[in-house]
Design an enzyme around this catalytic site. Sequence first.
Site, mmCIF file in Angstrom:
data_model
loop_
_atom_site.group_PDB
_atom_site.id
_atom_site.type_symbol
_atom_site.label_atom_id
_atom_site.label_comp_id
_atom_site.label_asym_id
_atom_site.label_seq_id
_atom_site.Cartn_x
_atom_site.Cartn_y
_atom_site.Cartn_z
ATOM 1 C CE LYS A 31 -15.894 24.562 -9.513
ATOM 2 N NZ LYS A 31 -16.800 23.558 -9.487
ATOM 3 C CB THR A 32 -21.254 25.421 -7.175
ATOM 4 O OG1 THR A 32 -20.103 24.531 -7.309
ATOM 5 C CG2 THR A 32 -22.455 24.493 -7.176
ATOM 6 C CG ASP A 217 -18.558 22.199 -12.220
ATOM 7 O OD1 ASP A 217 -17.747 23.078 -12.336
ATOM 8 O OD2 ASP A 217 -18.935 21.628 -11.125
ATOM 9 C CD GLU A 218 -14.330 20.881 -10.935
ATOM 10 O OE1 GLU A 218 -13.255 21.666 -11.319
ATOM 11 O OE2 GLU A 218 -14.808 21.053 -9.772
ATOM 12 C CD GLN A 248 -9.285 24.837 -8.254
ATOM 13 O OE1 GLN A 248 -9.465 23.957 -7.115
ATOM 14 N NE2 GLN A 248 -9.817 25.801 -8.321
ATOM 15 N NE ARG A 587 -8.712 22.678 -2.141
ATOM 16 C CZ ARG A 587 -9.625 23.349 -2.993
ATOM 17 N NH1 ARG A 587 -10.950 23.047 -2.812
ATOM 18 N NH2 ARG A 587 -9.426 24.229 -3.965
#
Length: 692
Positions: A31-32, A217-218, A248, A587
Amino acid sequence: MNLETLNDKQKEAVLATDGAVLVLAGAGSGKTKVLTTKVAYLINEKNIDPYNVLAITFTNKAAKEMKERIYKMLGPVAYQIQISTFHSLGLLILRENYEALGYDKNITILDSDDTLTVIKKILKDMNLDSKMYNPRTIRNKISSAKNELLTSRDYSRFAGNEYEQIVTEVFQRYETKTKNNNSVDFDDLLLLPIKLFKENPSILLKYQERFHYILVDEYQDTNEAQYTLIKLLSAKYKNICVVGDIDQSIYGFRGANYRNILNFEKDYQHAKTILLEENYRSTANILNVANDIIKNNKKRKEKNLWTKNEDGIKIKYHRAYDEKDEAHYVAGEIKKLINNGTSKKEIAVLYRTNAQSRNMEEDLLEENIPYKVVGSFYFYNRKEIKDLISYLKLIYNSNDDVSLMRVINVPKRQIGPKTIENLALKAASENVSLYGAISDGKELAFKLLIEDIKRQSEDLSLTEIVDLILDKTGMRAELEKEKTIEAEVRLENLEEFKSITKNFEENNGVVSLEEFLLEISLVSDVEEHKNNDDVVTLMTVHAAKGLEFENVFIIGLEEGLFPHFNSVDSPDDLEEERRLCYVAVTRAKKSLTLVNAKRRMIYGNMSQNPPSRFIGEIDKKYLDSDEIEEVAIKKEDMIDENATYNLGDKVIHDKYGEGIIVGIGSVLTIAFSHKYGIIKIMKGHKSIRKVE
């Protein structure tokens, strides 16, 4: 621009530049990369002025990483783009419009500890018992109210009982006091821009015209205030791209509202939704486990992570006897990994609550495995550093009562509580700050000292100002005089602070005290303070979000612990716990080990809990379980309750060697060799035996 490094869905997200776009980006789906490439594409290919682009994320670390990536693609033009956290954006708006909000230019920012100090003072002024009216609880209530866009007046409508009415009055006094001190807290950095925009349509229009393109973002972590701020800014052009993952969303406890992402298509008609489901981080087996768990949540948008990576090894599942056995097993597995050449920094142990780290720490110490606990006490929270920052704040804004109260007696100046109380009364009656009310006594000497430092600091660098404060105030001399290890450590920390000012000066050229204070005020993310040495990482799952490790151990997977017992009666809370488990699993890149215990001592109580329901949700074909038959350890195997002792009896202990009983009560008091000294041990414990 070359977009060939993107997959089809990532490319689609980058090319969708106009209108509302929702990018549902699964864990590890790049995504980044999509966000940064999209910003570069807008400027390079669509010829959008960098000044018209706003990119927002949640932590300073994420904003810094985004800036660095965009700089690599665009060069110096990247510095013209507003890439920041929500709070940094709020601060920018506040600094550009302080007069419209009734503030002076030299605003100071209160951190959560400063806020607590103000609330404690208000409770004292109201003659209220802080045991009955917990200052932290009240601070959190005020913060939650602000994040829901409620003022003290709004809050008063919901005050249904006496306690809530007291909170309302504290809230009202808190608003007045901070305003009079020309101070704002972190919540105000979101609340005040919204107030500004709602009361001044022309100012809102100015920012809408500035930010034609907005990227967030997020998005699943936005609270009501953040959501409203973005909605106001994007209302005119509606060129808004939000990236996030409902699966998330794990910050409900601090006001994040996952429904914001679920409702995006309702908020923005004709919004385009793009799913990023290809994962580049983990093996297929790890993703299958993550998908198995998260599909049990009802409030989500359907999404299934997949990867071109290999299947990888199965997920290990181990059920230990108790929390000590659990820690012993994990430490042993970590040792094997290290012996096989795995880098320690690629190993993480994740847990649901901070209290679980202790046993792991003890075992890693015993095995001589270096580790760090993320989220523990960090640099900016140390007393001496907060004292020094308060002096800097006071030099910058003398009306900052919180900073004045913190350092008026640092070092000790014999300015007693009664003097400060009288000063506060005088300040209140004259409607001025504490500093403004000082006119005589020892406190006047303090005021003159601050004035002197102010005068001398006008022509000094930040680092020189720090040295001036340490010398003039007597902070350095007091610590040097103490001659203790603790004082040495504090002195070292104060010296280390000069490295921060030096770096700031070198990175920013000529800098002002104002800029420096604003910069460090925004450093609130624990992640920013951890070092990157080659050590094993211990952290809560909440702290692990956004990170990745080759090898991950998740411990304490039991009902009542993970999922936490506070959540099992609420379907919404239980879904958040499941999302938390999903974050923990994703993770891991190469290996994942799930561990729990049949019985556990936590918060001083022994409990026996069944395995977490999340384990039961995993298809057993992905698990490599080494669960062994339970061997019950009976109390009588550990302690002989019939054993008798006399004063002077000689005993041998498994660890401490020979000793003599010097006291008999409910436990034995035994004097061992000089190395161990006096130790109390349970009567009849199998670790000791009498020497006949």
